[in-house]
Design a protein around this motif. Structure first.
Motif, PDB file in Angstrom:
ATOM      1  N   ARG A   1      30.515  39.096  29.264  1.00  0.00           N
ATOM      2  CA  ARG A   1      29.612  39.174  30.404  1.00  0.00           C
ATOM      3  C   ARG A   1      28.215  38.646  30.120  1.00  0.00           C
TER       4      ARG A   1
ATOM      5  N   GLY B   1      27.324  38.845  33.873  1.00  0.00           N
ATOM      6  CA  GLY B   1      28.343  39.096  34.880  1.00  0.00           C
ATOM      7  C   GLY B   1      29.576  38.242  34.667  1.00  0.00           C
ATOM      8  N   ARG B   2      30.547  38.466  35.551  1.00  0.00           N
ATOM      9  CA  ARG B   2      31.771  37.659  35.542  1.00  0.00           C
ATOM     10  C   ARG B   2      31.895  36.857  36.838  1.00  0.00           C
TER      11      ARG B   2
ATOM     12  N   ASP C   1      29.627  44.102  40.221  1.00  0.00           N
ATOM     13  CA  ASP C   1      30.344  43.402  39.147  1.00  0.00           C
ATOM     14  C   ASP C   1      30.084  44.078  37.806  1.00  0.00           C
TER      15      ASP C   1
END
Length: 294
Positions: A17, A40-41, A140
């Protein structure tokens, strides 16, 4: 700097991430360059847009690969971390998140001028103001803020999945500059102690490579600063009255280009000692003299 390959313009995947992109703005206070992080993804946060460099913003956008950005997090408001914000916001519609605007770490003395105003974005105002322990959740993932004043009064670090984005509080290439009145040594040491209370796997700093064994690194940094403080106090005991004399005694053989930074560090330690009632300051700026408190 030689141990860190910035790979300018490349997205470096550090964890599932966390992605790093290093700006091509090397210098004596930025090392190989300023690190921007993507967190994040599928729904992303950007941490520190970096300098006002179109190529760097292009690299950030390329690394995003069209994924939406929910927040732009700011560790602190020195220009190498935030000057790229207007360029980024032309292309990303997301609120900024920070501790607050830039400000001095202590009140200015009568007749004193802050010599570092040029180095900070004095106009920055975050869309979302956060404090210590704030959690930013975009669906997320969650980022947790750690207030770490010292380098600047508004400095924040951010915990991501057990790792920490440390901004300029802990760096991967050099010791952190603590320069009054922007910075405050007492606050910086307290912030180091706060970091020792949190278990992190890795630190990802605003400049340089990742710091492994974070507790060991922070303990060593704290010990070094306290050792320097003791040495400065001893120089005052021995009769040194001005910062230039202390720098000459304590930083033998230092590159002349770094003497100013060394002097600011000595000043930060002396101001801490004065706050504790251990030394007395007379005068202002370069004319200040220091002596032991009675």
């Amino acid at each position: 700097m030689s141990a860190f390959d910035p790979r300018y313009g490349e997205a470096i995947f550090l964890t599932p991430r966390i992605t790093r992109i290093t700006a091509n703005n090397p210098g004596p206070f930025t090392g190989a360059g300023t690190n921007t992080y993507l967190v994040g993804r599928e729904r992303m946060m950007v941490v520190d847009p970096g300098p006002a460099d179109e190529a760097h913003i292009d690299a950030i956008m390329g690394a995003l690969r069209g994924r939406p950005v929910s927040h732009i997090l700011i560790t602190h408001t020195h220009r190498d971390h935030v000057d790229g914000l207007p360029l980024l916001r032309q292309r990303v519609d997301a609120p900024t998140v920070a501790e607050g605007p830039h400000r001095e770490a202590r009140p200015l003395k009568d007749g004193e001028v802050n010599p570092f105003l040029y180095a900070a974005d004095m106009d920055f105002r975050p869309d979302i103001v956060i404090g210590d322990g704030a959690r930013i959740d975009n669906g997320d993932g969650v980022v947790e803020a750690i207030a770490t004043p010292g380098h600047t009064a508004n400095h924040m670090a951010f915990t991501v999945d057990g790792d920490c984005l440390t901004g300029d509080h802990v760096m991967g290439w050099s010791t952190t500059v603590v320069a009054p009145p922007d910075g405050e040594m007492g606050a910086y040491l307290r912030s180091l102690e706060k970091m020792l209370e949190v278990e992190h796997r890795l630190y990802f700093p605003g400049h340089g490579y990742a710091v492994d064994e974070p507790h060991r690194a922070v303990s060593a940094m704290r010990a070094h600063r306290l050792m320097r403080e003791r040495a400065i106090l001893e120089r005052v005991r021995m009769g040194d009255r001005d910062i230039a004399a202390m720098v000459d005694a304590l930083y033998v053989g230092i590159d002349t280009r770094l003497k100013k930074a060394a002097g600011l560090s000595v000043q930060a330690h002396l101001e801490k000692l004065a706050d504790e009632g251990r030394v007395i300051a007379k005068g202002l700026g370069a004319d200040t003299t220091w002596s032991l408190a009675a």
